[in-house]
Design a protein around this motif. Structure first.
Motif, PDB file in Angstrom:
ATOM      1  N   MET A 105       0.893  -1.272   0.113  1.00 26.77           N
ATOM      2  CA  MET A 105      -0.199   0.201  -0.033  1.00 26.77           C
ATOM      3  C   MET A 105       0.965   1.367   0.021  1.00 26.77           C
ATOM      4  SD  MET A 105      -3.043   0.685   2.579  1.00 26.77           S
ATOM      5  CE  MET A 105      -4.052  -0.382   2.241  1.00 26.77           C
ATOM      6  N   TRP A 106       0.686   2.092  -0.854  1.00 26.57           N
ATOM      7  CA  TRP A 106       1.411   3.401  -1.147  1.00 26.57           C
ATOM      8  C   TRP A 106       0.365   4.542  -0.376  1.00 26.57           C
ATOM      9  CZ3 TRP A 106       4.613   3.561  -6.158  1.00 26.57           C
ATOM     10  CH2 TRP A 106       5.665   2.666  -6.207  1.00 26.57           C
ATOM     11  N   GLY A 107       0.630   4.888   0.480  1.00 29.42           N
ATOM     12  CA  GLY A 107       0.067   6.087   1.088  1.00 29.42           C
ATOM     13  C   GLY A 107      -0.938   5.680   2.235  1.00 29.42           C
ATOM     14  N   LEU A 108      -0.944   6.440   3.288  1.00 30.74           N
ATOM     15  CA  LEU A 108      -1.874   6.109   4.346  1.00 30.74           C
ATOM     16  C   LEU A 108      -2.890   7.383   4.779  1.00 30.74           C
ATOM     17  CD1 LEU A 108       0.636   3.912   6.454  1.00 30.74           C
ATOM     18  CD2 LEU A 108      -1.591   3.052   5.548  1.00 30.74           C
ATOM     19  N   SER A 109      -2.121   8.499   4.859  1.00 29.41           N
ATOM     20  CA  SER A 109      -2.785   9.690   5.217  1.00 29.41           C
ATOM     21  C   SER A 109      -4.142  10.142   4.226  1.00 29.41           C
ATOM     22  CB  SER A 109      -1.869  11.074   5.233  1.00 29.41           C
ATOM     23  OG  SER A 109      -1.260  11.300   3.844  1.00 29.41           O
ATOM     24  N   PHE A 110      -4.963  10.924   4.762  1.00 29.84           N
ATOM     25  CA  PHE A 110      -6.225  11.031   4.081  1.00 29.84           C
ATOM     26  C   PHE A 110      -6.067  11.901   2.564  1.00 29.84           C
ATOM     27  CE2 PHE A 110      -6.321  14.991   6.126  1.00 29.84           C
ATOM     28  CZ  PHE A 110      -7.220  15.682   5.365  1.00 29.84           C
ATOM     29  N   LYS A 111      -4.605  12.556   2.788  1.00 25.21           N
ATOM     30  CA  LYS A 111      -4.549  13.263   1.349  1.00 25.21           C
ATOM     31  C   LYS A 111      -2.780  13.432   1.665  1.00 25.21           C
ATOM     32  CE  LYS A 111      -5.288  17.978   2.894  1.00 25.21           C
ATOM     33  NZ  LYS A 111      -5.954  19.329   2.520  1.00 25.21           N
ATOM     34  N   PRO A 112      -2.234  14.064   0.435  1.00 27.91           N
ATOM     35  CA  PRO A 112      -0.691  14.179   0.630  1.00 27.91           C
ATOM     36  C   PRO A 112      -0.345  15.593   1.658  1.00 27.91           C
ATOM     37  CG  PRO A 112      -1.337  14.128  -1.743  1.00 27.91           C
ATOM     38  CD  PRO A 112      -2.503  14.163  -0.923  1.00 27.91           C
ATOM     39  N   LYS A 113       0.860  15.558   2.085  1.00 25.51           N
ATOM     40  CA  LYS A 113       1.572  16.572   2.622  1.00 25.51           C
ATOM     41  C   LYS A 113       0.922  16.710   4.080  1.00 25.51           C
ATOM     42  CE  LYS A 113       2.646  19.436  -1.328  1.00 25.51           C
ATOM     43  NZ  LYS A 113       2.502  20.943  -1.713  1.00 25.51           N
ATOM     44  N   THR A 114       0.444  15.884   4.683  1.00 25.66           N
ATOM     45  CA  THR A 114      -0.231  15.801   5.922  1.00 25.66           C
ATOM     46  C   THR A 114      -0.024  14.381   6.513  1.00 25.66           C
ATOM     47  OG1 THR A 114      -1.908  16.236   7.398  1.00 25.66           O
ATOM     48  CG2 THR A 114      -2.489  15.314   5.476  1.00 25.66           C
ATOM     49  N   ASP A 115       0.205  14.293   7.958  1.00 27.87           N
ATOM     50  CA  ASP A 115       0.395  12.898   8.759  1.00 27.87           C
ATOM     51  C   ASP A 115      -1.171  12.642   9.252  1.00 27.87           C
ATOM     52  OD1 ASP A 115       0.092  14.830  10.652  1.00 27.87           O
ATOM     53  OD2 ASP A 115       1.750  14.235  11.912  1.00 27.87           O
ATOM     54  N   ASP A 116      -2.081  13.272   9.009  1.00 28.63           N
ATOM     55  CA  ASP A 116      -3.337  13.178   9.359  1.00 28.63           C
ATOM     56  C   ASP A 116      -4.021  11.890   8.751  1.00 28.63           C
ATOM     57  OD1 ASP A 116      -5.775  13.551  10.684  1.00 28.63           O
ATOM     58  OD2 ASP A 116      -6.091  15.791  10.169  1.00 28.63           O
ATOM     59  N   ILE A 117      -4.676  10.894   9.767  1.00 27.50           N
ATOM     60  CA  ILE A 117      -5.219   9.754   9.026  1.00 27.50           C
ATOM     61  C   ILE A 117      -6.517   9.554   9.519  1.00 27.50           C
ATOM     62  CG2 ILE A 117      -3.063   8.379   8.913  1.00 27.50           C
ATOM     63  CD1 ILE A 117      -4.221   6.996  11.446  1.00 27.50           C
ATOM     64  N   ARG A 118      -7.139  10.784  10.161  1.00 27.47           N
ATOM     65  CA  ARG A 118      -8.571  10.691  10.627  1.00 27.47           C
ATOM     66  C   ARG A 118      -9.481  10.610   9.416  1.00 27.47           C
ATOM     67  NH1 ARG A 118      -8.551  16.139  14.485  1.00 27.47           N
ATOM     68  NH2 ARG A 118      -7.382  16.933  12.736  1.00 27.47           N
ATOM     69  N   GLU A 119     -10.129   9.592   9.577  1.00 29.39           N
ATOM     70  CA  GLU A 119     -11.285   9.140   8.529  1.00 29.39           C
ATOM     71  C   GLU A 119     -10.729   8.899   7.181  1.00 29.39           C
ATOM     72  OE1 GLU A 119     -14.745   9.451   8.949  1.00 29.39           O
ATOM     73  OE2 GLU A 119     -15.094   9.971  10.953  1.00 29.39           O
ATOM     74  N   ALA A 120      -9.307   8.398   7.373  1.00 30.12           N
ATOM     75  CA  ALA A 120      -8.939   8.212   6.044  1.00 30.12           C
ATOM     76  C   ALA A 120      -9.234   6.964   5.254  1.00 30.12           C
ATOM     77  CB  ALA A 120      -7.175   8.164   6.224  1.00 30.12           C
ATOM     78  N   SER A 121      -9.335   7.174   3.903  1.00 33.65           N
ATOM     79  CA  SER A 121      -9.993   6.107   3.061  1.00 33.65           C
ATOM     80  C   SER A 121      -9.071   4.767   3.399  1.00 33.65           C
ATOM     81  CB  SER A 121     -10.129   6.353   1.712  1.00 33.65           C
ATOM     82  OG  SER A 121     -11.036   7.363   1.499  1.00 33.65           O
TER      83      SER A 121
END
Ligand SMILES: NC(=O)c1ccc[n+]([C@@H]2O[C@H](COP(=O)([O-])OP(=O)(O)OC[C@H]3O[C@@H](n4cnc5c(N)ncnc54)[C@H](O)[C@@H]3O)[C@@H](O)[C@H]2O)c1
Length: 438
Positions: free
Chosen positions: A321-337
């Protein structure tokens, strides 16, 4: 000028640092003692480009202070911003307990006239509740100190928060008297030298504006996702359709990128809260409801495509899996897909090797060792049966496909953000799945 910002998260810290940079004396308050201690030592609790430099510089210049005690810097303060979290409650409504706790504290400690500003995203009527809570505390103190309320919703985007705060397209301020407007104008003057407007309005309108803006953006995302799904069925290419409609100036091209659904700390909770506010007031927001439902479905889209490809058999399958944050340039994973995909894959028996440039620490806090964490993007696809691109970080845009051909067990790419050219990828012998791209 001296202000207090209560809540030192994504919004509060950016707000405090940007005002300090403009020359204001800012006291940032948070209940999280570890966060405050870290900030005092120059350790920034979140990943946000440019924030560290701003915080460190203004802390050293003694324009920015950090404390857990709101009464610490109260002397001579003109404005208090409330920027604490407003997470969704069980029924979808915004949970106001942190905001009202702060209001209570404000009523207990103010020593002179202040403007109390809600920067947190709050439902209509919250400013009134805050006003009443503060007044009750003042009454208990038998104090006749006066205060005013303002609503100043924040429109910054995580990942570009500093730029958005310092050069906002507009600033929305809800007020109920001119004096408050003057104080807010003075504070924000350095940020509107680009001639972008400060929009003064009544408090209720300002509160709704924030929710309406997020619901509108979410609507565009769900709309294009549905059209993309239809393209998949009918054999069309959403990229062509997107360009075709986006070049109409009435529509425009922004926020029309299909993908695996919106996440983050704002859109999901704000759309839910708006639906709830309307419902509680006897009105059904049917469009917003459909937007939310479509988004829930869209979060499953990659998993559904994978299930079809692997014929529902994930036994012994490893997904990179490439990418975990909900969008780029943040470490925020709240409600991330990513979290929905991970949960579905794990439940189906697959294993996951994930890589994200900034969000792995946050993910570890939530998922521990349920998934494997790779050291880089190629480590994440070494020996895997398929790769899923979940967050479109820049470093994923030009992968070494030769290397990937050699190290991936299954040459299959699920591109959840449509960042690759299907023709080029297929030329290299990969099986490619995008969103709405034939
Ligand atoms: N994150 C965004 O991109 C964004 C953008 C616009 C608006 N907003 C809104 O801004 C608000 C804050 O969001 P965030 O993402 O910064 O949240 P966050 O969770 O990152 O930060 C909130 C902070 O408030 C602190 N806090 C809670 N109760 C407190 C109290 N009583 N006293 C002092 N501190 C307290 C928490 O410890 C935390 O550090 C929310 O209403 C959100 O909807 C967020």
């Amino acid at each position: 000028m001296k202000i207090i910002v209560v809540g030192s998260g994504y919004v509060g810290l950016v707000t405090g640092a940007c005002f300090a940079e403009s020359g204001v004396n800012v006291v940032c308050v948070d209940v999280d003692a570890k966060k405050i201690q870290n900030l005092q030592n120059g350790v920034i609790p979140i990943y946000e480009p440019g924030l560290e430099e701003l915080v460190v510089r203004n802390y050293e210049k003694k324009r920015l202070f950090f404390t857990t005690d709101i009464s610490d810097g109260i002397e001579g303060v003109e404005v208090i911003f409330i920027a604490v979290g407003t997470p969704p409650g069980e029924d979808g409504s915004a949970d106001m307990k942190h905001v009202l706790n702060v209001a209570k504290q404000i009523g207990q400690i103010i020593t002179n006239h202040v403007v109390v500003v809600t920067k947190s995203t709050v439902p209509v009527g919250t400013s009134e509740k805050i006003r009443n809570t503060i007044q009750e505390e003042l009454n208990k103190r038998k104090s006749n100190i006066k205060f005013d309320m303002a609503s100043n919703p924040e429109f910054l985007k995580e990942g570009a928060a500093i730029e958005d705060f310092q050069k906002p397209e507009r600033i929305v301020i809800g007020i109920d008297n001119e004096k408050t407007g003057e104080i807010m104008k003075r504070l924000y003057m350095p940020f509107v030298l680009n001639n972008h407007p400060i929009l003064f309005m009544d408090i209720a309108s300002a509160e709704i504006t924030k929710y309406a803006a997020n619901a509108m953006l979410a609507t565009r995302i769900s709309f294009i996702n549905e059209i993309a799904n239809l393209c998949d069925i009918l054999g069309a290419d959403i990229n062509n359709v997107r360009k075709g409609i986006g070049s109409d100036s009435r529509i425009g091209s922004k926020f029309l990128y299909p993908g695996i659904g919106y996440g983050g700390s704002c859109f999901p909770k704000d759309v839910k809260a708006l639906i709830k506010t309307a419902h509680d007031n006897g009105y059904e927001l049917n469009v917003a409801k459909a937007v939310e439902q479509t988004n829930e479905n869209q979060k499953n889209i990659i998993f559904n495509k994978m299930s079809e490809f692997f014929e529902n058999n994930f036994k012994n399958k490893v997904i990179g899996m490439w990418g975990l944050s909900f969008k780029p340039k943040t470490d925020d994973i709240r409600e991330a897909s990513s979290l929905v995909l991970i949960e579905k894959l794990l439940l189906s028996g697959a294993k996951i090797k994930a890589y994200d440039p900034e969000a792995m620490q946050e993910t570890k806090k939530l998922l521990g060792n349920k998934i494997e964490y790779a050291v880089d993007l190629y480590d994440a696809v070494n020996g895997v049966d398929a790769m899923a691109l979940v967050t479109e970080w820049s470093e994923f845009h030009f992968p070494d496909l030769d290397l990937m051909s050699k190290i991936m067990k299954g040459k299959v790419i699920f591109d959840g953000r449509n960042i690759y050219d299907p023709v080029e990828i297929r030329k290299q012998g990969f099986v490619y799945f995008g969103i709405g791209r034939r």
